[in-house]
Motif scaffolding. Structure first.
Motif, PDB file in Angstrom:
ATOM      1  N   ASN A   6       5.437  40.301  78.635  1.00  0.00           N
ATOM      2  CA  ASN A   6       4.225  40.687  77.908  1.00  0.00           C
ATOM      3  C   ASN A   6       2.972  39.949  78.372  1.00  0.00           C
ATOM      4  O   ASN A   6       1.866  40.345  78.009  1.00  0.00           O
ATOM      5  CB  ASN A   6       4.429  40.484  76.400  1.00  0.00           C
ATOM      6  N   ALA A   7       3.150  38.885  79.156  1.00  0.00           N
ATOM      7  CA  ALA A   7       1.970  38.222  79.726  1.00  0.00           C
ATOM      8  C   ALA A   7       1.429  39.040  80.899  1.00  0.00           C
ATOM      9  O   ALA A   7       0.276  38.881  81.292  1.00  0.00           O
ATOM     10  CB  ALA A   7       2.313  36.805  80.180  1.00  0.00           C
ATOM     11  N   ALA A   8       2.281  39.918  81.454  1.00  0.00           N
ATOM     12  CA  ALA A   8       1.826  40.809  82.530  1.00  0.00           C
ATOM     13  C   ALA A   8       1.084  41.986  81.925  1.00  0.00           C
ATOM     14  O   ALA A   8      -0.057  42.274  82.282  1.00  0.00           O
ATOM     15  CB  ALA A   8       3.013  41.301  83.356  1.00  0.00           C
ATOM     16  N   THR A   9       1.750  42.653  81.013  1.00  0.00           N
ATOM     17  CA  THR A   9       1.088  43.709  80.242  1.00  0.00           C
ATOM     18  C   THR A   9       1.957  44.045  79.035  1.00  0.00           C
ATOM     19  O   THR A   9       3.123  43.659  78.984  1.00  0.00           O
ATOM     20  CB  THR A   9       0.812  44.974  81.088  1.00  0.00           C
ATOM     21  N   THR A  10       1.362  44.755  78.082  1.00  0.00           N
ATOM     22  CA  THR A  10       2.083  45.042  76.840  1.00  0.00           C
ATOM     23  C   THR A  10       2.191  46.546  76.612  1.00  0.00           C
ATOM     24  O   THR A  10       1.422  47.337  77.174  1.00  0.00           O
ATOM     25  CB  THR A  10       1.325  44.439  75.643  1.00  0.00           C
ATOM     26  N   LYS A  11       3.135  46.883  75.762  1.00  0.00           N
ATOM     27  CA  LYS A  11       3.309  48.270  75.332  1.00  0.00           C
ATOM     28  C   LYS A  11       2.141  48.629  74.419  1.00  0.00           C
ATOM     29  O   LYS A  11       1.740  47.823  73.584  1.00  0.00           O
ATOM     30  CB  LYS A  11       4.620  48.328  74.549  1.00  0.00           C
ATOM     31  N   MET A  12       1.625  49.830  74.576  1.00  0.00           N
ATOM     32  CA  MET A  12       0.499  50.204  73.720  1.00  0.00           C
ATOM     33  C   MET A  12       0.896  50.363  72.262  1.00  0.00           C
ATOM     34  O   MET A  12       1.956  50.891  71.945  1.00  0.00           O
ATOM     35  CB  MET A  12      -0.161  51.482  74.240  1.00  0.00           C
ATOM     36  N   SER A  13      -0.005  49.916  71.403  1.00  0.00           N
ATOM     37  CA  SER A  13       0.189  50.053  69.962  1.00  0.00           C
ATOM     38  C   SER A  13       0.050  51.527  69.578  1.00  0.00           C
ATOM     39  O   SER A  13      -0.853  52.221  70.038  1.00  0.00           O
ATOM     40  CB  SER A  13      -0.884  49.213  69.256  1.00  0.00           C
ATOM     41  N   ALA A 148      -5.597  29.846  77.312  1.00  0.00           N
ATOM     42  CA  ALA A 148      -4.145  29.607  77.436  1.00  0.00           C
ATOM     43  C   ALA A 148      -3.744  30.045  78.836  1.00  0.00           C
ATOM     44  O   ALA A 148      -4.237  31.060  79.337  1.00  0.00           O
ATOM     45  CB  ALA A 148      -3.370  30.400  76.395  1.00  0.00           C
ATOM     46  N   ASN A 149      -2.869  29.280  79.452  1.00  0.00           N
ATOM     47  CA  ASN A 149      -2.493  29.588  80.833  1.00  0.00           C
ATOM     48  C   ASN A 149      -1.606  30.821  80.905  1.00  0.00           C
ATOM     49  O   ASN A 149      -0.702  31.004  80.087  1.00  0.00           O
ATOM     50  CB  ASN A 149      -1.799  28.381  81.478  1.00  0.00           C
ATOM     51  N   ASN A 150      -1.838  31.642  81.919  1.00  0.00           N
ATOM     52  CA  ASN A 150      -1.102  32.914  82.025  1.00  0.00           C
ATOM     53  C   ASN A 150       0.333  32.738  82.488  1.00  0.00           C
ATOM     54  O   ASN A 150       1.157  33.613  82.259  1.00  0.00           O
ATOM     55  CB  ASN A 150      -1.844  33.879  82.952  1.00  0.00           C
ATOM     56  N   GLU A 151       0.664  31.634  83.151  1.00  0.00           N
ATOM     57  CA  GLU A 151       2.058  31.464  83.572  1.00  0.00           C
ATOM     58  C   GLU A 151       2.855  30.642  82.580  1.00  0.00           C
ATOM     59  O   GLU A 151       3.925  31.043  82.131  1.00  0.00           O
ATOM     60  CB  GLU A 151       2.117  30.819  84.966  1.00  0.00           C
TER      61      GLU A 151
END
Lengths: 395, 148
Positions: A6-13, A148-151
């Motif tokens: 989910n830090a890469a991308t998330t499912k749409m709400s 906040a760090n992405n990794e």
């Protein structure tokens, strides 16, 4: 499939999709048009702007929609750099583990005569505010530190850094792409002058972001053209995406407390389970990290093969290994926190979504244990470590 | 489209000839952990000098999916073959047998070729067999990454 990226991308709400649909199928008007049909788009745009402002505790006049987080970062840095240049100030303070949208833009500014100081982020992945204070000079025009760090998900002391910048009279920008919608942000209380965020990191659509700039900050254009976004971002507004971003952000914030409690518990369960793997290490501070982030290094294996095998187990995850990026060096974040190359190659990032469950955590722990052990079994590096020909770097 | 061909995934998920050969008489290791890939090839070479055969082969690899698949395919291509043929194995042959590799992964197939050559060189050294050193250029990171 267990989606742990989910830090890469998330499912749409679903709520965001429902809010967007009328503007995809029906209300297609241009917000710049005079007639009532176009003005309905204009109204949706301004409502979305107000929603985003409320989510950030910001003045609505400071909210600019952009084509994403990277564009917002670029525009913030370009603007601060030009403000600095007009005052003869061409020094910027940042950190070693910023997103490339910041680091590569800083490189470009360096080629234009700016000086950049990147402060250390230490083994725990946390910037020390006193080191930011020490790095600020008379000619510093900007401090930019990610929220906040992405990794590794470590949360930075943004309010403390904001207070220092305010006291020293230096502009403060934060790349909040990983933080927005997941942890509390208050641009007023935290003395944030500029902030970037991206819709698709909190269940909104891709290709849409926000730049917040405090009143009085003169923004430079990245895109020139029409007078959209008060003349600071040309191009017909992407109304469906803007509405989707605002809806997803406010929805995420409405459920922030319950999600934080749930995810923190699952995160800590994963950390405890994966810590049982010998010769492994959790990257980043165990507590001051996003509730969704788990990040490990496993000695003796390489990250890409780990990800491919997890994929074969139905688990989507990420790694900072060189082989996953197409570059020769492992992630700059791993190197910034002091992991040697041979350790940094064997990294794994799991970033949880709100629908993650206890059962999924158990399955992930079991699969990672199995896969790490399998890969170690065919690794000559691991054999040398076990036979004492080389020394283990991780306990 | 998937990152890797079905052949690569097959050899990655079900690697052939993985492990150690206790009675190996030629062992080669190339790459380094800093670069993120190491390949080790174990050969059991039999037969009269000049007409030897690769009777058995094993590999151990630390690296990405394509490094593991390249090692596996390379061992398949030389197993049971005359040593002279094994020495002729090119990274191109490994890549073709895998139905291709992404451009930035081609060095993995180079590593496989070099690991086999290093193992044959070790066999020659152990048995005092003369060879042309030009045939066994040292593998280095500069070499495997430099030509990309």
């Amino acid at each position: 499939m267990i989606y742990a990226d989910n830090a890469a991308t998330t499912k749409m709400s679903k709520t965001a999709i429902a809010a967007m649909l009328p503007y995809l199928d029906g209300d297609f008007g241009n917000a710049s048009s005079l007639y009532g049909f176009g003005q309905r788009a204009k109204e949706a745009l301004e409502n979305a702007r107000q929603t985003v402002a409320d989510c950030l505790h910001a003045d609505v006049k400071g909210i600019y929609f952009t084509g994403g987080g990277s564009e917002a970062d670029n525009q913030a840095l370009e603007s601060a750099a030009m403000i600095g240049a007009r005052k003869g100030k061409k020094h910027i303070v940042s950190t070693k583990f910023e997103h490339h949208a910041i680091l590569h833009k800083l490189d470009q500014l360096k080629s234009r005569g700016y000086e950049v100081t990147l402060v250390d982020v230490h083994e725990d992945g946390i910037v020390r505010p006193e080191e930011i204070a020490a790095a600020i000079r008379e000619d510093t025009c900007l401090v930019t530190v990610m929220f906040a760090n992405n990794e590794i998900g470590t949360i930075q002391p943004i309010a403390e850094i904001g207070a220092i910048c305010r006291e020293r009279g230096v502009l403060f920008h934060t790349d909040a792409v990983q933080a927005a919608g997941h942890i509390e942000i208050d641009v007023e209380a935290m003395n944030i002058d500029m902030l970037s965020l991206s819709g698709h990191k909190f269940h909104g659509p891709k290709g849409i972001g926000v730049l917040y700039a405090k009143k009085g900050i003169r923004l430079e254009n990245i895109i020139y053209g029409g007078a959209q976004e008060r003349g600071k971002r040309a191009g017909t507004e992407n109304i469906p995406a803007i509405v989707g971003l605002a809806t997803a952000l406010s929805e995420n914030i409405a459920h922030m407390q319950e999600n934080t409690e749930k995810l923190t518990h699952l995160r800590d369960k994963l950390i405890a389970g994966l810590s049982e793997i010998p010769h492994s290490i959790l990257n980043g501070d165990a507590v001051r990290r996003l509730p969704s982030n788990v990040h490990f290094c496993f000695e003796g294996i390489e990250g890409e093969s780990l990800l491919l095998l997890l994929d074969a187990h139905g688990i989507c995850a990420s790694s900072g290994s060189a082989c996953t990026s197409g570059s020769l060096d492992p992630s700059h974040v791993m190197l910034a926190i002091g992991r040697p190359h041979e350790i940094a190659h064997g990294s794994l990032r799991l970033s949880l979504g709100e629908d993650f469950t206890e059962e999924m955590a158990e399955e992930v722990i079991a699969s990672v244990k199995e896969v790490v052990s399998y890969l170690r079994g065919m690794s000559p590096v691991w054999r040398n470590l076990c036979e004492g020909k080389t020394q283990f770097l991780l306990k | 489209m998937a990152l890797y061909s079905e052949k690569v995934m097959d050899h990655f998920l079900h690697p052939r000839n993985v492990g150690v050969l206790d009675d190996a008489n030629g062992i080669g290791e190339v790459g380094n952990a800093k670069c993120g890939d190491i390949m080790k090839i174990y050969l059991k070479i039999t037969g009269e000098q000049g007409s030897e055969t690769v009777e058995d082969v094993r590999f151990e690899t630390f690296g990405c999916g394509s490094a593991i698949a390249s090692s596996s395919m390379a061992t398949e291509l030389i197993k049971g073959k005359p040593l002279s043929e094994a020495l002729q194995l090119t990274n191109r042959a490994v890549t073709e047998a895998l139905d291709g590799l992404p451009a930035h992964k081609l060095h993995c197939s180079v590593l496989a070729e070099e690991a086999i050559k290093a193992a044959v060189k070790d066999y020659y050294d152990r048995n005092g067999i003369a060879y042309d050193p030009e045939q066994f250029r040292e593998a280095s990171c500069a070499h495997c990454h430099g030509g990309e």
